[in-house]
Enzyme design. Sequence first.
Site, PDB file in Angstrom:
ATOM      1  N   LYS A 149     -52.616 -17.341  86.513  1.00 57.52           N
ATOM      2  CA  LYS A 149     -52.318 -17.812  87.889  1.00 57.52           C
ATOM      3  C   LYS A 149     -50.894 -18.515  87.718  1.00 57.52           C
ATOM      4  CE  LYS A 149     -56.899 -16.919  88.404  1.00 57.52           C
ATOM      5  NZ  LYS A 149     -58.135 -17.152  87.437  1.00 57.52           N
TER       6      LYS A 149
ATOM      7  N   THR B 286     -76.504  -7.519  77.797  1.00 57.81           N
ATOM      8  CA  THR B 286     -75.154  -7.405  77.914  1.00 57.81           C
ATOM      9  C   THR B 286     -74.516  -8.803  77.201  1.00 57.81           C
ATOM     10  OG1 THR B 286     -72.939  -7.240  79.265  1.00 57.81           O
ATOM     11  CG2 THR B 286     -75.149  -8.032  80.202  1.00 57.81           C
TER      12      THR B 286
ATOM     13  N   GLU C  84     -73.769  -4.113  84.357  1.00 61.88           N
ATOM     14  CA  GLU C  84     -74.390  -4.528  85.502  1.00 61.88           C
ATOM     15  C   GLU C  84     -74.479  -3.518  86.780  1.00 61.88           C
ATOM     16  OE1 GLU C  84     -72.358  -6.235  83.645  1.00 61.88           O
ATOM     17  OE2 GLU C  84     -73.245  -8.482  83.392  1.00 61.88           O
TER      18      GLU C  84
ATOM     19  N   TRP D 163     -50.793 -13.553  90.818  1.00 55.73           N
ATOM     20  CA  TRP D 163     -51.836 -13.322  89.950  1.00 55.73           C
ATOM     21  C   TRP D 163     -51.022 -12.374  88.833  1.00 55.73           C
ATOM     22  CZ3 TRP D 163     -57.303 -12.225  91.023  1.00 55.73           C
ATOM     23  CH2 TRP D 163     -58.216 -13.370  91.628  1.00 55.73           C
TER      24      TRP D 163
END
Lengths: 549, 549
Positions: free
Chosen positions: A446, A189, A336, A451
Amino acid sequence: MAQPKTLPAAENAHSYPLLIKQLLLSGPRYNPDQEIIYANRSRYTYTDLVERIHRLAHVLTDAGVKPGDTVAVLDWDTPRYLECFFAIPMIGAVLHTVNVRLSPEQILYTMNHAEDDLVLIHDDFLPLVEEVSDQLETVKGHIQLTDNDAPKKTQLHSHGEYEALLAKAKPCFEFPDFDENAIATTFYTTGTTGNPKGVFFTHRQLVLHTLVATGTLSHFDEQPLLRSSDVYMPITPMFHVHAWGVPYAATMMGVKQVYPGRYEPELLVELLKTHNVTFSHCVPTIMQMLMGTEGIKTADLSNWHVLIGGSALPKGLCDAATKMGISMYTGYGMSETGPLLTATHLKPADLELPPEQQTEKRIKTGVPVPMAEVEIHDEDGNPLPKDGVAQGEVVARAPWLTASYLKNPEKGEELWAGGWLHTGDVASIEPDNTLVIKDRIKDVIKTGGEWLSSLDLENLISQHPAVAAAAVVGLPDDKWGERPHALVVLNPGESADAEAIKSHLQGFVDNGTINKWAIPQGVDFVEDIPKTSVGKVNKKLIRDQLSNG
Amino acid sequence: MAQPKTLPAAENAHSYPLLIKQLLLSGPRYNPDQEIIYANRSRYTYTDLVERIHRLAHVLTDAGVKPGDTVAVLDWDTPRYLECFFAIPMIGAVLHTVNVRLSPEQILYTMNHAEDDLVLIHDDFLPLVEEVSDQLETVKGHIQLTDNDAPKKTQLHSHGEYEALLAKAKPCFEFPDFDENAIATTFYTTGTTGNPKGVFFTHRQLVLHTLVATGTLSHFDEQPLLRSSDVYMPITPMFHVHAWGVPYAATMMGVKQVYPGRYEPELLVELLKTHNVTFSHCVPTIMQMLMGTEGIKTADLSNWHVLIGGSALPKGLCDAATKMGISMYTGYGMSETGPLLTATHLKPADLELPPEQQTEKRIKTGVPVPMAEVEIHDEDGNPLPKDGVAQGEVVARAPWLTASYLKNPEKGEELWAGGWLHTGDVASIEPDNTLVIKDRIKDVIKTGGEWLSSLDLENLISQHPAVAAAAVVGLPDDKWGERPHALVVLNPGESADAEAIKSHLQGFVDNGTINKWAIPQGVDFVEDIPKTSVGKVNKKLIRDQLSNG
């Protein structure tokens, strides 16, 4: 402390390991005459598939492959690749599915890092490997794959051509039992920085992923996707997370399979039509390309079900596909995670909704699949509520996630910090357990203790009539932590200034969609948004340029 | 010798055990408000189910249950039982599902043999246990289950009533991780001779059985059986092979569940109608009873799908059910196999056939499910061909079969002789991989070097118009090994002699259905066929009586 009761080892002798060879039992039993099709080139039955896998096992061992060795494959999406999905792990070797879209240098890096022993390589990829072959450290030989009468000439050490070798091999191989934790597959990856990282999956993990995928794909209320009457064609590459693991699931269920070779949009559409494909998986950009083809205009797409992943499914694309009769679903996962973590889950009542309201549900990334734990965590690793508001990093546990990165335990420890796999994605979870991906964690802004999703803000800016595209990044700010900064590309002939963009966004502040911190500090008008080599917005580069600029 | 590549232990730290608690993740996520219904008594949601399982875990540990202990349950088919399916194994204890149809002496034997520590017991079964309670060697306490306002008074040591205890318990339990090979459940299977034998299943095995069952049940081409819109009601008891494991699969998929309590035919039919049940499993005798009820005459059964197992589905019963609109399937398995080994697999073309031809396919016991290896072996353990002709003992391997018998390794070794689980059933396998069960191996008649199915011969004799019932056994014969001998019950008012029966069978010899050795040596006319306590023909007794007579 008291322990659960386990079995004395002697009594446990008959439990047996989960191995990929078991995934090959049922499909040929259910449908021995079911077909596996290679574009408009060839077709054979499941009975043939089994025999070819046995022959391939002999070809591999005759070429010197031993258990524990690694065999690399560079091919288009073909039935040959499906045979490799089975035969290579079934002899106890590791299948390295090489990403043929990488540069020769990156391919060289991954082949040396994975310690490939034998390479199965299609004519079209010979130049890639020939260019770096003198630097390949572990490769001892090659088997050539071709779609012509004879393979291309090469100076690589070649054991011969795949079909010719299969034809000469014995038709029956005795596949051994071994530890279910043996590594079956590996692939790499790529991030924006550093070398590609290898993920790897064991026999046990692939079997469990397949079983869960099968139950999930069969559970769609509208239509189960893996029945005897279904026709499957992958449209995400087999080198990438085993084409999302669907070839294993389809084979287990004895489903008709169509492998397209290379992804030429008009060819893909022709195959859809010719074989009445009922199920594919795809990324949004390819879906967009398919919908722009000439051929699709005359296709009956009312039985075609498409699972979208890889990146967010835009509402407009989903609506357009739905209007063409296609049933659209989304899933979420990554290299993953093997990859399946969530998938669309429509209830009977959802299917009664008008299409536009269904779209709202279909473009979200769905509900976690069985056996998977998916949470959102704050920066200190605390789970956040499923209220549709709180945003945190998506973390996961499930019995099929990569245990680490190959020969890179430090990065593996980072990935699994605190016992959860960290996806690097930011999301909220709605009260009905739907995961809504907001951003990559490194791109989230942020600001003022909150967020802010850069993707959300880009979507809002894009709704200004003069705007063709937008990219938003966070820049350091002493008071707020970070403040958003926007790059904007205008439509040809249109004009707008920073104030126009800000006052457009003020409308969304006024109606409560965003708070006032979301209005960018700065707005720059540019000709192009910087992209990475695979076409994603390169936010790291934008941040670097703006910070230094 | 070269070995497949496994993971260094450190890198493998994040693989995690397969535990029953994971089966509880997805159902409540998919459908938190989906209902679980107890007959016409009560109903609650999946969200409630989760909370009740957590409370039950506290109740159990408060009553002193520790990991490794065994908790017995004697209850009808209720949501309480479903809660026990989860909570007891999830705290690391073993669930003993007590067969409440056994005699008090047999129940005593199984509870002592399983070393039950705590007993959850319904009012209706108190007398069974009170009668033998002074001989219970390991039981320390009881929790009472009732369907009335207050439980019955008992002299057993009672911790209190289930609902009252749940109401007082804390709603959140921290379920631990532990070895996936921990025993989760045990129950006893009875033969015609000797004491009941305990089979047992681990967390890993139950998870794998559930995943395969889900994929299989969702794969039926006609209609998947476990979707959000489906309604499941078990009609084989939860104490017997976990109601074939379907409650686990239904819960994992978030399917609506209806638990009927006790099996009163009119009540079952009322529940079918009230809740529009779409999926049940059942044995032929109960199916026959349901079809004889008054209530079923006014039921719309066109959405009801029934999986038949336990014994062969008679053609007549399948036809009659099909005429009523019911979709009939069959499966094959036994206590030792967890149970699923095979299930009906109809292809799209099969569904186009007229009903009577579909019946032929539906009454056979189907094709092995994914991950299961099912073969027929001769007496020396050699696999026999799948030609529809050769008959041998059905043997199996799959990752969810009992590893042995509890505290009886000798019988366990017999069960697993040669590395295959021996079912004791004789079958042929057709070229399309359909398993056709012929007989119990101890009842098959070995004559002239061939195996003759006593069941087949009984079916042929029963076709004589004067015959009400027949039983055929093999008796020793110096020349032929064995020769068949028939017991025949005539219809009231009818008459026939041995020659009439033999010449009736000669017709089947002439048309090639059977060979001449199949004609019984002797035919005895009797008033009744000897039966076992559970209503099966007692062929052992018949053979003993005839040999000694």
